[in-house]
Design a protein around this motif. Structure first.
Motif, PDB file in Angstrom:
ATOM      1  N   ARG A 104     -67.532  32.353 -43.139  1.00 32.22           N
ATOM      2  CA  ARG A 104     -68.761  32.282 -42.371  1.00 32.22           C
ATOM      3  C   ARG A 104     -68.542  32.894 -41.006  1.00 32.22           C
ATOM      4  O   ARG A 104     -67.671  32.444 -40.254  1.00 32.22           O
TER       5      ARG A 104
ATOM      6  N   GLY B 287     -63.464  34.615 -52.539  1.00 32.23           N
ATOM      7  CA  GLY B 287     -63.493  33.596 -51.501  1.00 32.23           C
ATOM      8  C   GLY B 287     -64.724  33.686 -50.618  1.00 32.23           C
ATOM      9  O   GLY B 287     -65.618  34.517 -50.837  1.00 32.23           O
ATOM     10  N   SER B 288     -64.752  32.820 -49.598  1.00 35.22           N
ATOM     11  CA  SER B 288     -65.904  32.731 -48.696  1.00 35.22           C
ATOM     12  C   SER B 288     -65.452  32.746 -47.243  1.00 35.22           C
ATOM     13  O   SER B 288     -64.328  32.319 -46.928  1.00 35.22           O
TER      14      SER B 288
ATOM     15  N   GLN C 143     -73.146  33.671 -43.849  1.00 36.34           N
ATOM     16  CA  GLN C 143     -72.335  33.020 -44.874  1.00 36.34           C
ATOM     17  C   GLN C 143     -72.060  34.041 -45.966  1.00 36.34           C
ATOM     18  O   GLN C 143     -72.997  34.594 -46.553  1.00 36.34           O
ATOM     19  N   MET C 144     -70.797  34.279 -46.221  1.00 40.08           N
ATOM     20  CA  MET C 144     -70.395  35.297 -47.192  1.00 40.08           C
ATOM     21  C   MET C 144     -69.630  34.627 -48.327  1.00 40.08           C
ATOM     22  O   MET C 144     -68.566  34.040 -48.091  1.00 40.08           O
ATOM     23  N   ASN C 145     -70.191  34.697 -49.516  1.00 36.24           N
ATOM     24  CA  ASN C 145     -69.573  34.112 -50.703  1.00 36.24           C
ATOM     25  C   ASN C 145     -69.231  35.205 -51.698  1.00 36.24           C
ATOM     26  O   ASN C 145     -69.730  36.327 -51.611  1.00 36.24           O
ATOM     27  N   SER C 146     -68.385  34.860 -52.643  1.00 42.62           N
ATOM     28  CA  SER C 146     -67.990  35.807 -53.700  1.00 42.62           C
ATOM     29  C   SER C 146     -67.569  37.143 -53.110  1.00 42.62           C
ATOM     30  O   SER C 146     -68.017  38.208 -53.562  1.00 42.62           O
ATOM     31  N   LEU C 147     -66.719  37.075 -52.126  1.00 40.83           N
ATOM     32  CA  LEU C 147     -66.322  38.288 -51.416  1.00 40.83           C
ATOM     33  C   LEU C 147     -65.536  39.229 -52.313  1.00 40.83           C
ATOM     34  O   LEU C 147     -64.772  38.801 -53.199  1.00 40.83           O
TER      35      LEU C 147
ATOM     36  N   ARG D  72     -75.147  37.068 -52.531  1.00 39.55           N
ATOM     37  CA  ARG D  72     -73.810  36.622 -52.130  1.00 39.55           C
ATOM     38  C   ARG D  72     -73.762  36.212 -50.657  1.00 39.55           C
ATOM     39  O   ARG D  72     -73.016  35.292 -50.306  1.00 39.55           O
ATOM     40  N   PHE D  73     -74.510  36.890 -49.825  1.00 40.42           N
ATOM     41  CA  PHE D  73     -74.505  36.619 -48.386  1.00 40.42           C
ATOM     42  C   PHE D  73     -75.822  35.970 -47.976  1.00 40.42           C
ATOM     43  O   PHE D  73     -76.876  36.271 -48.537  1.00 40.42           O
TER      44      PHE D  73
END
Length: 114
Positions: free
Chosen positions: A18, A15-16, A80-84, A65-66
């Protein structure tokens, strides 16, 4: 200098989220802003940093990812944090540096778990 971090929470792996950090200082655009994190039982570590000119650097563990960004008009820095991943679970702290001064925000908890 006051830094107010927000945006943490519980998210599933993949998940993501912010994160936002609102800063109170007048010369916000002159500061290097950063995000650090501290997981239970571990030392605080740099996640990402953005300079006054917009240069960025990231920890190897979050590259790709970030994304760190800043809005000088709003005195705010974002992460922004993706693919946590579960290993991203930590308290995330906002940091401001200018010359010899350094300030920290209160931290926001990010938990990555199914």
């Amino acid at each position: 200098v006051q830094l107010q971090a927000s945006g943490g929470g519980l998210v599933q792996p993949g998940g993501s989220l912010r994160l936002s950090c609102a800063a109170s200082m007048r010369a916000f655009s002159s500061y290097t802003m950063g995000w650090y994190r501290q997981a239970p039982g571990k030392q605080r570590e740099l996640v990402a940093k953005i300079t006054s000119t917009g240069s960025t650097n990231y920890a190897d563990s979050v590259k790709g990812r970030f994304t760190i960004s800043r809005d000088n008009a709003k005195n705010t820095v974002y992460l922004q944090m993706n693919s946590l991943k579960p290993e991203d679970t930590a308290v995330y702290y906002c940091n401001a540096q200018w010359a010899s001064s350094e300030s920290w925000g209160q931290g926001t908890l990010v938990t990555v778990s199914s």
